[in-house]
Scaffold this motif. Structure first.
Motif, mmCIF file in Angstrom:
data_model
loop_
_atom_site.group_PDB
_atom_site.id
_atom_site.type_symbol
_atom_site.label_atom_id
_atom_site.label_comp_id
_atom_site.label_asym_id
_atom_site.label_seq_id
_atom_site.Cartn_x
_atom_site.Cartn_y
_atom_site.Cartn_z
ATOM 1 N N ALA A 278 0.572 -0.988 0.433
ATOM 2 C CA ALA A 278 0.092 -0.089 0.281
ATOM 3 C C ALA A 278 0.612 1.258 0.377
ATOM 4 N N THR A 279 2.446 1.272 0.105
ATOM 5 C CA THR A 279 2.944 2.790 0.290
ATOM 6 C C THR A 279 2.834 2.868 -1.127
ATOM 7 N N GLN A 280 3.326 2.355 -2.440
ATOM 8 C CA GLN A 280 3.214 3.062 -3.028
ATOM 9 C C GLN A 280 2.076 4.182 -3.088
ATOM 10 N N GLY A 281 2.538 5.398 -4.204
ATOM 11 C CA GLY A 281 1.299 6.105 -4.702
ATOM 12 C C GLY A 281 0.408 6.961 -3.524
ATOM 13 N N LYS A 282 0.404 6.256 -2.301
ATOM 14 C CA LYS A 282 0.645 7.050 -1.691
ATOM 15 C C LYS A 282 0.865 8.102 -1.130
ATOM 16 N N ARG A 283 0.275 9.326 -1.512
ATOM 17 C CA ARG A 283 0.506 11.131 -1.020
ATOM 18 C C ARG A 283 0.536 11.017 0.650
ATOM 19 N N PHE A 284 1.405 11.820 0.739
ATOM 20 C CA PHE A 284 2.121 12.655 1.815
ATOM 21 C C PHE A 284 0.651 13.430 2.694
ATOM 22 N N VAL A 285 0.478 12.961 4.150
ATOM 23 C CA VAL A 285 -1.087 12.853 3.880
ATOM 24 C C VAL A 285 -0.697 13.770 5.635
ATOM 25 N N PRO A 286 -0.219 14.748 7.088
ATOM 26 C CA PRO A 286 0.456 14.651 7.573
ATOM 27 C C PRO A 286 -0.283 14.457 9.101
ATOM 28 N N PRO A 287 0.564 14.015 9.813
ATOM 29 C CA PRO A 287 -0.087 13.024 11.258
ATOM 30 C C PRO A 287 -1.245 14.225 12.041
ATOM 31 N N THR A 288 -2.665 13.902 12.351
ATOM 32 C CA THR A 288 -2.359 15.035 13.059
ATOM 33 C C THR A 288 -1.811 14.818 14.102
ATOM 34 N N TYR A 289 -1.171 16.479 14.548
ATOM 35 C CA TYR A 289 -0.684 17.059 16.002
ATOM 36 C C TYR A 289 -1.312 17.687 17.051
#
Lengths: 709, 709
Positions: B36-47
């Motif tokens: 599932a890593t491939q093509g996953k776009r960055f979404v920052p975690p909820t800080y």
């Protein structure tokens, strides 16, 4: 100072933060004229990262319709007009009065038909007014408006602003109370309490006093209003402060955690707290309520015994601009806001009205001559918000975040500009702190010894007390009584020379002069002494009998130098001493003593128990400094002021040359730690200047508490 | 400690902050398995509001697919596995090894095919990896992974994790460099420099050393990489740090403001800084580059001469966990992070490898025995992140924000848990700090005197040096040389008893024992003395000659008490003294001396210039404390440790009874200020305990620097 501050209120001081105060009133007036206020839904202004300060995107072009600045920006005007009122009372100035009248026209044009007057909500949306009493300063704005309006009315006889203040107060009175349908809230930032008492006195309207009593008594009643307000905001808007179990007194910052009659520790934001205590003292005096009287006495004791700097400063911590815990009085981290010292003078004066005890006068005098005056440069054009007792400029040069609140030189203005106009209004009304008349009108109290004259009706007779005093540099002086109304509030009564009055003149016996032992330094001049009896009570000398025109009291208070130590519960001051003479607290500056002031050690043996080793030397203090940045921060004009300095026998601990950072690694070095041996010292004379005069010659180190041996 | 920390990494310590470290590796491994890593776009975690710490909304049910914790959370594992590796080398433990192998399987399963291994980007989106080197810790994770993998390989011979570390390093090597198409960046948080040197040594692969050299030399080259990265982020995402004209060295926090060869002041985040300097020292030693050698010597000097606490702590300010300016060493506001003292030991050891000078050993020993040990309770189960030299619990009770970083008792774990596993890995590898072998293999240096034995090949002969030492409580001991490979790295060589070797045993002459004068306390035992020559150089005693099986060196270093003063440029310590004995810095606790420690004044006359008035008393220190809150914070098991305490002649300044806040206002009161008179004192014996043992008996005041008279 007053014309300078007017330019500041109109954003015309180059290099200084803009106020936007008059901008906001003009915007509100224009909106009023166009009836655009009605139906406008609240939209909060765009805040910058600096918190509650809304600034225009382009500072050169603020939007003429928008509100800028802090929620309490209106009070810049109110404090300024108050200072103008006091000034015009004694120094007529047609140009200044015309400027003030124009300003009042603008402000009054901003007032809504129902009397409401706070440009923050008028411009941003009235549907939310009175929904955040805790954080937004509507009732604080009311309080300052009243204080300004009363002063302008008393100074000029003009009532336009006073009527506007009454209309705002009337609106508040009809909206607040414990009755059904009213808001049972109270001010987030106190001042309205004491202002309303003043308004009631000036107008004779009891309803304003009743509103003050309500604010004093309702504060802190369960269920806590501010907590309800916070919960409502969270419910309605999904955000807001939510008190949690970790904070045992979440509303102590506002002195709203419990009813004041249960409070015996001074807590929270120092200015709010002491403004409140001053208002409580007013209400306690006028209602004679024993619980309120007990509360203000305990709160006073807590401040004076555990939370007061030797400079008269209060509010030890920057965090919340607040009182810290008992005996926490750091010198370098200190906050000691100028306005908090002003508040202490307010409180002290009101305690003196309750019960004349010299301690109240002593503390008031200390606050006025030291921290309040320190708030302003000798040229009157730059200001300290924070007044620490120890400053090292290197904290600023290295951007030490622990000390980011500490300025090493005075600033031209502040976005949150509470202090400069507050100093202005206090300095212009200082006579009100020097004298009070007892309720029965038969006793005139002299609390502070300042040259000038005061007029009043004493035992039914208009009199003038003309004071010549050498304070703060000498304790000698003369107070002459004249039967005349020249300086009286009621000029229509005319001159009644030749009269006599059976009355009392009461004089404070300052602690610095020996307290009650100083009574011997006060004498009724000439044969009048035979008509006058002497009695000492709570640090005041009461001179009672038949006073005649021309009678005089001469005094020559001793003004020895005192070397002072601190209660050893105060962590920082163990092993340190400070020097005071008369009401003045002294400080060492690097300018006179070189920097690294930690190594200037007072030689207590050479000083002697009676401080006979210290010389108090009159001299001309020459101010004048270049600015430390391109905005001219810290710039002081070349002015000369006569003062007294102290020459104190001291020792200088030898400091070895510092190893340069880029020296070769094998270069000789000065170690950080070494075996203890008694430090190599040289005898020097430390030069101490009045604390209030520090930082008038540019940046340097400063210390009030000096290491001692 | 190791099993406890494993539970912490798996979020199984009740009452402690969760780590989420193993959670993240498992999530990444699962995602890897599902491609599932491939093509996953960055979404920052909820800080959360705590900054860069991403926490699950419901702590009881973290999302199994999500990343939690800080960007560097992977390093909790790496530090733990490093400690495990060191431990297994000396204490085989099949159960622990099986646990570690399982953990390694999970970690390796999280690695991407290209070698990349940082769960923050693997789980949040790989498209953004290596785009924020400054703030996100990918190369820091690489460094710690290498250190852990090397230790586990050396401890167990198992190479699975080492191969994973190599693959990650290979990927980094192919992505970074000054060549066209590569990123000319370097780590935001340093450690990879020294880790890569270690990896090169273990694998024999020069490419890893070359990468370390690149990181050391490229850092701070113009145009600054971090500034370019910041500007790119602002351009692409509209936010980010923008350096401004007010901050003259915006990247000094990262030691990335100029090339290291131009740096001569230790600045910025203390752990980053000194990890970096350690890496620079490695590269300087191996390249013999005079500019790099000069740089590390100057940086060392700056730390030791101007920025070092007497406890071996560094990084004086909480703001940025950073070095403050020269001579700014506040005791109560101190940060002095445990990890920074560990870093100082790393740096010192590497300086010793460059040039054996006893000062490096002295400072290393001070850091280890004081601030590093202070970081952990005597039961090994709670930790200090911050190690001030003066603590008043009332700052915590009153929630004094100036001291919110200071804990008065040790915590069970931290969300940002750098310190506990860092202590673990250091304590488990302390022998590497005690001994080094010269490059030519002919000289075995003893830097620290600790009971145990070390095996190595000395002058080509496998030997064991068996040390019996009384440190830190006594300076006596014996080092016996045996010709044997029992503790040697090369067991296949077998026992070669009876051999002789012409070699040098070099012993550090500790400053606390008198430095080079202490050479007289070191003797070759028996007739062997005739075969051995003695030479002193830079604080080391070199014993050279023909060593035979069973030869021994006996030593009996004097361990006098020292009363220490500070360079008077350090503002806070003027008029104060501290006590050290051997490597141990002592402290006064309220438990032994009562609180209000500012009033405990050392009687320097009674102490005497030679400290003959001080008694050093062996005793059994009994730890044990209840927790101060429901999480058991500050809880310490009842353990007993033999120690030495100091009994110091002192004076107690009399403290008058405090006036109660709710006392009647007219009750007798203790004033805050009064005329100075020599303080009323009583003679007392101050009891000082080792600094590292403070806060093992519950809350109380603590002071290292005591007022002196």
């Amino acid at each position: 100072m007053i014309p300078y501050q007017w330019r500041a209120l109109n954003d015309q001081v180059p290099g200084a933060d803009a106020s936007y105060c008059m901008h906001n009133f003009k915007a509100a007036a224009a909106q009023n004229a166009s009836k655009a206020t009605q139906g406008k839904r609240f939209v909060p202004p765009t805040y910058t990262f600096r918190g509650f300060n809304a600034l225009p995107e382009d500072p050169a072009h603020p939007d003429p319709d928008k509100f800028y600045g802090f929620v309490f920006q209106d009070t810049d005007f109110s404090k300024w007009i108050e200072a103008v009122g006091y000034s015009l009372a004694h120094h007529p100035d047609a140009e200044l009065e015309a400027t003030a009248d124009d300003a009042i026209d603008i402000v009054c044009a901003a007032q809504l038909d129902n009397g409401y007057l706070d440009t923050y909500y008028i411009l941003n949306g009235m549907d939310r007014h009175f929904t955040n009493l805790k954080d937004h300063h509507e009732l604080y704005c009311l309080g300052h408006l009243i204080e300004g309006a009363v002063a302008y009315y008393q100074g000029t006889g003009k009532s336009k602003l006073l009527k506007a203040a009454c209309r705002f107060a009337d609106y508040v009175a009809c909206r607040f109370g414990t009755e059904e349908g009213k808001l049972d809230g109270y001010p987030g930032h106190e001042i309205a309490e004491m202002a309303l008492v003043k308004l009631a006195e000036v107008t004779g309207e009891k309803k304003y006093f009743d509103l003050a009593v309500y604010f004093v008594r309702q504060r802190g009643q369960e269920p806590l209003y501010f907590e309800r307000e916070d919960r409502a905001r969270v419910a309605a808007e999904g955000w807001g402060y939510q008190p949690n179990a970790n904070d045992p007194k979440p509303y102590a910052y506002y002195q709203a955690h419990e009813p004041v009659i249960n409070q015996h520790e001074a807590v929270g934001h120092a200015v709010r707290a002491v403004y409140f205590y001053a208002g409580v003292a007013d209400v306690a005096r006028l209602t004679d309520d024993p619980d309120l009287l007990s509360a203000v006495r305990k709160l006073w004791r807590n401040i004076v015994d555990k939370k007061l700097y030797i400079t008269g400063g209060i509010g030890a911590t920057r965090h919340g601009e607040a009182f810290s815990y008992d005996y926490d009085l750091p010198n370098d981290l200190a906050y000691s806001e100028t306005c908090a010292a002003i508040a202490l003078a307010f409180f002290a004066r009101r305690m003196l009205e309750i019960e004349p005890k010299s301690e109240y006068g002593d503390v008031m005098e200390t606050a006025l001559y030291n921290t309040v005056l320190s708030g302003m440069a000798l040229d009157g054009k730059s200001f300290f918000y924070v007044n620490p007792l120890e400053v090292r400029p290197e904290t600023a040069h290295h951007r030490d975040e622990n000390f980011s609140h500490v300025k090493t030189v005075r600033q031209k203005w502040f976005g949150c500009a509470c202090c400069p106009p507050n100093i202005a209004r206090l300095v212009e009304s200082v006579q009100e702190y020097a004298y009070t008349l007892a309720d029965d009108g038969n006793t005139l109290f002299t609390h502070l010894y300042m040259s000038g004259s005061v007029g009043c009706e004493l035992a039914g007779v208009p009199v003038t007390l003309s004071m010549e005093a050498g304070l703060p540099w000498s304790g000698a002086g003369r107070a002459a009584l004249h039967f005349s109304s020249e300086s009286c509030d009621k000029p229509e009564q005319g001159r009644i020379a030749g009269d006599a009055a059976t009355a009392t003149l009461a004089f404070r016996l300052p602690a610095w002069a020996g307290g009650e032992e100083a009574a011997a330094a006060v004498k009724v001049d000439g044969e009048a002494a035979n008509r006058i009896t002497r009695e000492i009570h709570e640090g005041y000398l009461y001179l009672t009998g038949e006073w005649r025109d021309g009678d005089a009291v001469v005094f020559d208070f001793p003004m020895p130098v005192h070397m002072v130590a601190t209660n050893p519960r105060v962590c920082e001051n163990v092993g340190k001493v400070a020097f005071v003479r008369g009401p003045i607290t002294f400080a060492a500056e690097g300018h006179d003593n070189g920097d690294l002031l930690q190594n200037l050690v007072v030689d207590t043996t050479a000083v002697g128990a009676d401080c006979s080793g210290v010389k108090a030397v009159p001299f001309d203090f020459v101010a004048g400094a270049k600015g430390v940045d391109e905005r001219g921060t810290g710039e002081v004009e070349a002015v000369t002021r006569p003062m007294v300095k102290l020459e104190v026998p001291a020792l200088r601990v030898a400091v070895e040359r510092e190893t340069a950072d880029d020296a070769p690694a094998d270069a000789p070095r000065t170690p950080l730690y070494s075996a203890y041996k008694p430090a190599a010292v040289t005898s020097v004379t430390a030069t101490l200047i009045p604390y209030f005069a520090w930082a008038n010659r540019g940046e340097s180190e400063m210390r009030v508490w000096l290491n001692a041996r």
